[in-house]
Design a protein around this motif. Structure first.
Motif, PDB file in Angstrom:
ATOM      1  N   HIS A  21       0.803  -1.226   0.000  1.00 29.04           N
ATOM      2  CA  HIS A  21       0.000   0.000   0.000  1.00 29.04           C
ATOM      3  C   HIS A  21       0.834   1.274   0.000  1.00 29.04           C
TER       4      HIS A  21
ATOM      5  N   GLN B  24       2.105   1.797  -3.415  1.00 25.91           N
ATOM      6  CA  GLN B  24       1.027   1.701  -4.414  1.00 25.91           C
ATOM      7  C   GLN B  24       1.394   0.744  -5.546  1.00 25.91           C
ATOM      8  N   ARG B  25       1.755  -0.469  -5.139  1.00 28.00           N
ATOM      9  CA  ARG B  25       2.081  -1.495  -6.108  1.00 28.00           C
ATOM     10  C   ARG B  25       1.572  -2.832  -5.588  1.00 28.00           C
TER      11      ARG B  25
END
Length: 145
Positions: A74, A77-78
């Motif tokens: 998180h 953001q992957r």
């Protein structure tokens, strides 16, 4: 924003082998269900154990099933996701059942799970969000079979 990239079959199988929790999607007469559970991967497919009278035990035999496992980072953001689609078959051979007892992780939920289903890897696909990172790096479990 990160690029969405497709994973090859060998990458997908490698990620499946490392995990121990995923989700099975199944269509039932009352509508679709998604069931989280423990799993293992053997040479013929994804193997799960359940109770004979559960949703999967009742409707999963000889049905087309979808199975998914994923991992998200998180803060960065992957993440990645792998999906298997195939027919669910009951594992009944005593030698296979004996071998599976040593491979399947212990269920997190209480109770006996005496029905073993194998989801054939008829279709396998995966994707990741972002490039240039080790997909296995932050896995909470690194199971080797």
């Amino acid at each position: 924003m990160a690029d969405l990239l497709e994973l090859g079959r060998s990458e997908c199988e490698g990620l499946l082998r490392l995990g121990d929790v995923g989700r099975v999607a199944i269509a039932t007469p009352s509508g679709p269900h998604i069931v989280p559970l423990n799993y293992a991967l053997d040479r013929r497919g994804v193997v799960i154990s359940t109770t004979p009278y559960s949703v999967l035990g009742t409707y999963g035999r000889d049905s087309l099933l979808a199975f998914e496992v994923d991992h998200f980072d998180h803060p960065q953001q992957r993440g990645w996701s792998v999906m298997v689609r195939g027919r669910g078959t009951v594992v009944e051979d005593p030698d296979e059942l004996h071998a599976l007892h040593g491979v399947l992780p212990r269920s997190w939920a209480s109770g006996s799970r005496s029905l073993y289903l194998r989801i054939a890897m008829t279709e396998i696909s995966g994707r990741r969000l972002g490039d240039g990172w080790d997909l296995e790096e932050d896995l909470p479990v690194r199971r080797v079979l």
